[in-house]
Design a protein around this motif. Structure first.
Motif, mmCIF file in Angstrom:
data_model
loop_
_atom_site.group_PDB
_atom_site.id
_atom_site.type_symbol
_atom_site.label_atom_id
_atom_site.label_comp_id
_atom_site.label_asym_id
_atom_site.label_seq_id
_atom_site.Cartn_x
_atom_site.Cartn_y
_atom_site.Cartn_z
ATOM 1 N N ASN A 52 -29.491 -0.450 -16.932
ATOM 2 C CA ASN A 52 -30.256 -1.649 -16.416
ATOM 3 C C ASN A 52 -30.693 -2.598 -17.561
ATOM 4 O O ASN A 52 -30.300 -3.707 -17.330
ATOM 5 C CB ASN A 52 -31.325 -1.286 -15.773
ATOM 6 C CG ASN A 52 -31.081 -0.543 -14.324
ATOM 7 O OD1 ASN A 52 -30.052 -0.691 -13.834
ATOM 8 N ND2 ASN A 52 -32.130 0.447 -14.030
ATOM 9 N N ASP B 279 -27.044 -4.473 -18.989
ATOM 10 C CA ASP B 279 -26.405 -5.166 -17.695
ATOM 11 C C ASP B 279 -24.976 -5.687 -18.155
ATOM 12 O O ASP B 279 -24.600 -6.620 -17.975
ATOM 13 C CB ASP B 279 -27.177 -6.629 -17.582
ATOM 14 C CG ASP B 279 -27.085 -7.048 -16.108
ATOM 15 O OD1 ASP B 279 -26.540 -5.999 -15.214
ATOM 16 O OD2 ASP B 279 -27.063 -8.182 -16.050
ATOM 17 N N GLN C 190 -21.401 -7.979 -16.277
ATOM 18 C CA GLN C 190 -21.118 -9.340 -17.029
ATOM 19 C C GLN C 190 -19.571 -9.152 -17.337
ATOM 20 O O GLN C 190 -19.018 -10.119 -17.277
ATOM 21 C CB GLN C 190 -21.995 -9.201 -18.250
ATOM 22 C CG GLN C 190 -23.311 -9.198 -18.104
ATOM 23 C CD GLN C 190 -23.865 -10.666 -17.918
ATOM 24 O OE1 GLN C 190 -23.127 -11.561 -17.850
ATOM 25 N NE2 GLN C 190 -25.140 -10.935 -17.877
ATOM 26 N N GLY D 220 -25.682 -6.267 -10.943
ATOM 27 C CA GLY D 220 -26.292 -7.118 -12.173
ATOM 28 C C GLY D 220 -27.498 -7.704 -11.987
ATOM 29 O O GLY D 220 -27.740 -8.214 -10.728
ATOM 30 N N THR D 221 -28.047 -8.099 -12.931
ATOM 31 C CA THR D 221 -29.358 -8.997 -13.056
ATOM 32 C C THR D 221 -29.018 -10.603 -12.712
ATOM 33 O O THR D 221 -29.841 -11.255 -12.231
ATOM 34 C CB THR D 221 -29.924 -9.200 -14.393
ATOM 35 O OG1 THR D 221 -29.116 -9.265 -15.385
ATOM 36 C CG2 THR D 221 -30.772 -7.688 -14.664
ATOM 37 N N SER E 68 -24.039 -9.580 -8.839
ATOM 38 C CA SER E 68 -23.392 -8.422 -8.592
ATOM 39 C C SER E 68 -21.887 -8.466 -8.102
ATOM 40 O O SER E 68 -21.400 -9.618 -7.635
ATOM 41 C CB SER E 68 -24.185 -7.639 -7.517
ATOM 42 O OG SER E 68 -25.672 -7.402 -7.767
ATOM 43 N N SER F 116 -27.753 -11.143 -6.752
ATOM 44 C CA SER F 116 -28.146 -10.273 -7.808
ATOM 45 C C SER F 116 -28.765 -8.883 -7.505
ATOM 46 O O SER F 116 -29.158 -8.953 -6.337
ATOM 47 C CB SER F 116 -29.358 -11.041 -8.630
ATOM 48 O OG SER F 116 -30.515 -11.311 -7.928
ATOM 49 N N SER F 117 -28.980 -8.192 -8.374
ATOM 50 C CA SER F 117 -29.775 -6.723 -8.071
ATOM 51 C C SER F 117 -30.985 -7.070 -7.406
ATOM 52 O O SER F 117 -31.400 -6.201 -6.574
ATOM 53 C CB SER F 117 -29.623 -5.887 -9.145
ATOM 54 O OG SER F 117 -30.400 -6.681 -10.240
ATOM 55 N N GLY G 14 -27.013 1.101 -8.786
ATOM 56 C CA GLY G 14 -28.358 0.328 -8.851
ATOM 57 C C GLY G 14 -29.285 0.677 -7.559
ATOM 58 O O GLY G 14 -29.176 1.676 -6.983
#
Length: 356
Positions: free
Chosen positions: A61, A64, A68, A220-221, A224, A245-246, A318
């Motif tokens: 996490n 990330d 990416q 992903g932050t 996703s 996003s997550s 996640g």
């Protein structure tokens, strides 16, 4: 080192989005290399320093990197329409998911190798360090060659440097495999589970049922992604779709499941394995239906046509690991809603490679 590489990769990707043509594609290729090297470094560090599944997930996490990497591959595919970009994304994701799963299955002593011959263990560590060194030189040379100021002589020398780095890396990897074979031969009971080659599109037909498609989620932050594998597709058997996003996904999942994650005071990250489940809205369908429909629209509506009438193999990651996909409310052809399980057979896997 991995964090610096990842930061520079994000910085270069931002600049690549401001240019076009061959320069953009070259910069995005360098970004892919940086993310790949950073994941390799982190993977090596995890082997040495991380002993619990929770810390593995927290590390994933924190950096990330997989989403990416997938995002860069998708950007390049949208420019050049080369399906190898999509295949590269799937290989990276599968490599990461399979390794995490197999580590969690393995005995922690397998990595510590407490009874392994010291000389062999030192050889293994030295070869790993040398491989990372040559990979870093290769990446540095590649970035230098993409500079606007580079003349033909510099580019030619850079090509020679990259070739040398590549050859050195391949030779060291052969030595590393030989050392590990000796270690496993001496201590077969401590041999770690091996992921083997990550499963690609061409091997998916070996374990997917005739009417089945595979859905791999990478959270992903920033964004996703959903990777859909369909060996029966007439066109592209692998497609990638950008999702929210997550954080946005986690909010809806927690709302539906009525979960309260305990968060780390310093980082704000939720702590895996420390979820408090209260009175789930799943027990109150009239309350849950709206959220379940919203989650379907967020996660699966982009592939509604590709999944219509198909069985589903779902690989969550996640916050989606806590989601009961069967309870999502999909839109039917007559514009009504039904539970996902009413129209699809659903099974789950930790990764396509592990399922294979």
């Amino acid at each position: 080192t991995a964090e610096i590489l990842a930061q520079f990769a994000r910085h270069l990707r931002d600049h690549a989005n401001e240019v076009a043509g061959e320069k953009r594609m070259t910069w995005l290729a360098d970004v892919k290399s940086m993310y790949a090297l950073a994941t390799g470094i982190i993977d090596h560090c995890q082997d040495q320093a991380i002993g619990t599944d929770d810390r593995l997930r927290q590390r994933a996490n924190l950096y990330d990197l997989y989403p990416q990497f997938v995002g860069v591959c998708l950007d390049r595919f949208q420019e050049n329409q080369d399906p190898r970009e999509l295949a590269s994304a799937l290989r990276m994701v599968e490599s990461g998911l399979a390794q995490v799963m197999l580590r969690s299955l393995g005995n922690s002593l397998a990595r510590q190798r407490s009874h392994v011959d010291v000389d062999l263990r030192n050889q293994e560590l030295e070869l790993l360090a040398r491989i990372l060194t040559w990979q870093t030189k290769q990446l540095t040379a590649s970035v230098a060659s993409s500079s606007e100021e580079s003349d033909s002589a510099v580019v030619q020398q850079t090509a020679l440097d990259i070739t040398k780095s590549y050859e050195q890396t391949r030779g060291l990897e052969v030595q590393l495999r030989d050392v590990r074979r000796k270690i496993n031969a001496q201590h077969p009971h401590q041999s770690e589970p091996q992921a083997g080659e990550p499963v690609g599109v061409e091997r998916a037909a070996e374990f997917l049922d005739g009417n089945e498609v595979a859905l791999t989620f990478v959270c992903g932050t920033e964004a996703s992604y959903l990777l859909l594998v369909d060996p029966r597709a007439e066109g592209q058997p692998l497609t990638i779709h950008r999702l929210p996003s997550s954080g946005e996904i986690a909010h809806l999942v927690a709302t539906l499941m009525d979960m309260a994650p305990r968060r780390d005071a310093a980082t704000g990250l939720s702590l895996p394995g420390d979820i408090v489940v209260r009175d789930s809205k799943l027990l109150r369908p009239h309350v849950a239906n709206g959220t379940a429909a919203e989650l379907y629209d967020m996660l699966l509506a982009p592939v509604a046509e590709q999944t219509r009438g198909r069985d589903l193999l779902i690989v969550p990651s996640g916050p989606l690991c806590d989601l009961a996909f069967a309870a999502l409310r999909e839109r039917t052809e007559d514009d009504n809603r039904r539970y996902l399980i009413e129209g699809h057979r659903i099974r789950y896997a930790a990764s396509l490679t592990v399922a294979h």
